[in-house]
Design an enzyme around this catalytic site. Structure first.
Site, short mmCIF file in Angstrom:
data_model
loop_
_atom_site.label_atom_id
_atom_site.label_comp_id
_atom_site.label_asym_id
_atom_site.label_seq_id
_atom_site.Cartn_x
_atom_site.Cartn_y
_atom_site.Cartn_z
CE LYS A 1 -3.79 -2.20 2.58
NZ LYS A 1 -4.76 -2.00 3.68
CE1 TYR B 1 -9.19 -2.57 0.35
CE2 TYR B 1 -8.63 -0.57 -0.84
CZ TYR B 1 -8.26 -1.64 -0.05
OH TYR B 1 -6.95 -1.77 0.37
CG ASN C 1 -3.29 -2.63 6.97
OD1 ASN C 1 -3.11 -2.20 5.84
ND2 ASN C 1 -4.41 -3.23 7.33
CG HIS D 1 -5.07 -6.03 -0.52
ND1 HIS D 1 -6.30 -6.03 0.10
CD2 HIS D 1 -5.16 -6.90 -1.55
CE1 HIS D 1 -7.10 -6.87 -0.55
NE2 HIS D 1 -6.43 -7.41 -1.55
CD GLU E 1 -8.80 -8.81 -3.73
OE1 GLU E 1 -9.46 -8.37 -2.78
OE2 GLU E 1 -7.62 -9.21 -3.59
O1 CDP Z 1 -7.01 -5.83 4.71
P1 CDP Z 1 -7.85 -6.84 5.44
O2 CDP Z 1 -8.47 -7.87 4.54
O3 CDP Z 1 -7.10 -7.44 6.61
O4 CDP Z 1 -9.04 -6.02 6.14
P2 CDP Z 1 -10.50 -5.60 5.58
O5 CDP Z 1 -11.46 -5.84 6.68
O6 CDP Z 1 -10.76 -6.22 4.26
O7 CDP Z 1 -10.36 -4.03 5.40
C1 CDP Z 1 -9.67 -3.49 4.29
C2 CDP Z 1 -8.79 -2.37 4.79
O8 CDP Z 1 -9.60 -1.31 5.31
C3 CDP Z 1 -7.87 -2.72 5.95
O9 CDP Z 1 -6.69 -3.36 5.52
C4 CDP Z 1 -7.60 -1.36 6.57
O10 CDP Z 1 -6.63 -0.65 5.83
C5 CDP Z 1 -8.93 -0.65 6.38
N1 CDP Z 1 -9.81 -0.69 7.58
C6 CDP Z 1 -9.80 0.38 8.47
O11 CDP Z 1 -9.02 1.31 8.27
N2 CDP Z 1 -10.63 0.41 9.56
C7 CDP Z 1 -11.48 -0.60 9.78
N3 CDP Z 1 -12.28 -0.55 10.86
C8 CDP Z 1 -11.49 -1.71 8.91
C9 CDP Z 1 -10.65 -1.74 7.81
MG MG Z 2 -9.89 -7.69 3.06
#
Ligand code: CDP
Ligand code: MG
Length: 214
Positions: A9, A51, A112, A115, A126
């Site tokens: 990212k 997303y 973080n 991805h 994707e």
């Molecule tokens: O990336 P991952 O699949 O672990 O998490 P996700 O639930 O698919 O969410 C996508 C991205 O959204 C995360 O990697 C975070 O960067 C962001 N996110 C956030 O900033 N705050 C949240 N409460 C949930 C997700």
């Molecule tokens: Mg995700």
């Protein structure tokens, strides 16, 4: 063999030595093969489609902005998706295992660094999307390109990840210090982001702050 999308990212692309360190960790993992490596400027259309599952969530506008704060470094990774996800660690940096990629290199909360697709179906969706919109295709030179990137940007110099985290922690405890934390983030980010101009640094600082306060 499972194939899925992984991308560094913007927070790991702007912080060059962090991106290089993460790429080195991927190369070190013999269970994974990297079949593509490409710098991609994410359009608003791609961000929103990528997303899509989150479009109703409160953090969606932040997510679309954050993924477009700088180019991403996209990879097609062959390997067990569950293993890739474990390797990255939990979504929130503070909850990620300290030895995981997000635990080591992420900044705070959802800032973080990486991805990864979360299932075989998501991986297929994707990869299809990124192929169609951003021409992400398998490339026999992918590993060579990654090595060149690491050669260029890898550094044994200290980086400011822990200092950035301390500022984020301070902000969660004292949201009224937002402006001061913003000012304090700037010089740290300047040190860690050798190629970014002031505008990009300021935008990056604002994105970190916005996520901490989400
Ligand atoms: O990336 P991952 O699949 O672990 O998490 P996700 O639930 O698919 O969410 C996508 C991205 O959204 C995360 O990697 C975070 O960067 C962001 N996110 C956030 O900033 N705050 C949240 N409460 C949930 C997700
Ligand atoms: Mg995700």
């Amino acid at each position: 063999m499972e194939e899925s999308l992984v991308f560094l990212k913007p927070d790991a692309v702007l912080r060059k030595s962090i991106g290089a360190a993460i790429l080195q960790e991927f190369l070190n993992k013999k269970e994974f093969s990297i079949l593509a490596f490409k710098e991609i400027v994410v359009s608003e259309d791609l961000a929103k489609k990528h997303y899509k599952e989150h479009e109703k969530k409160h953090f969606f506008p932040w997510l679309v902005k954050a993924v477009r704060a700088a180019p991403v470094l996209a990879m097609i990774v062959q390997g067990e998706i569950k293993k890739i996800r474990d390797f990255l660690g939990a979504t929130f940096v503070q909850k990620a295992e300290p030895q995981s990629i997000r635990g080591k290199y992420g900044i705070w909360g959802g800032v973080n660094s990486v991805h990864a697709s979360d299932s075989v179906e998501t991986g297929l969706r994707e990869l299809e999307l990124w192929k169609k919109i951003a021409n992400l295709e398998k490339d026999p030179d992918a590993v060579k390109k990654i090595k060149e990137y690491i050669e260029k940007w890898g550094s044994s110099k200290e980086n400011n990840t822990l200092k950035l985290r301390n500022l984020c922690k301070k902000l969660t405890e004292n949201p009224e210090l937002k402006n001061q934390v913003y000012q304090d983030l700037i010089p740290l980010l300047k040190e860690d982001c050798p190629e970014a101009n002031l505008n990009a640094i300021q935008n990056f600082a604002a994105i970190i702050i916005e996520n901490v306060l989400l």
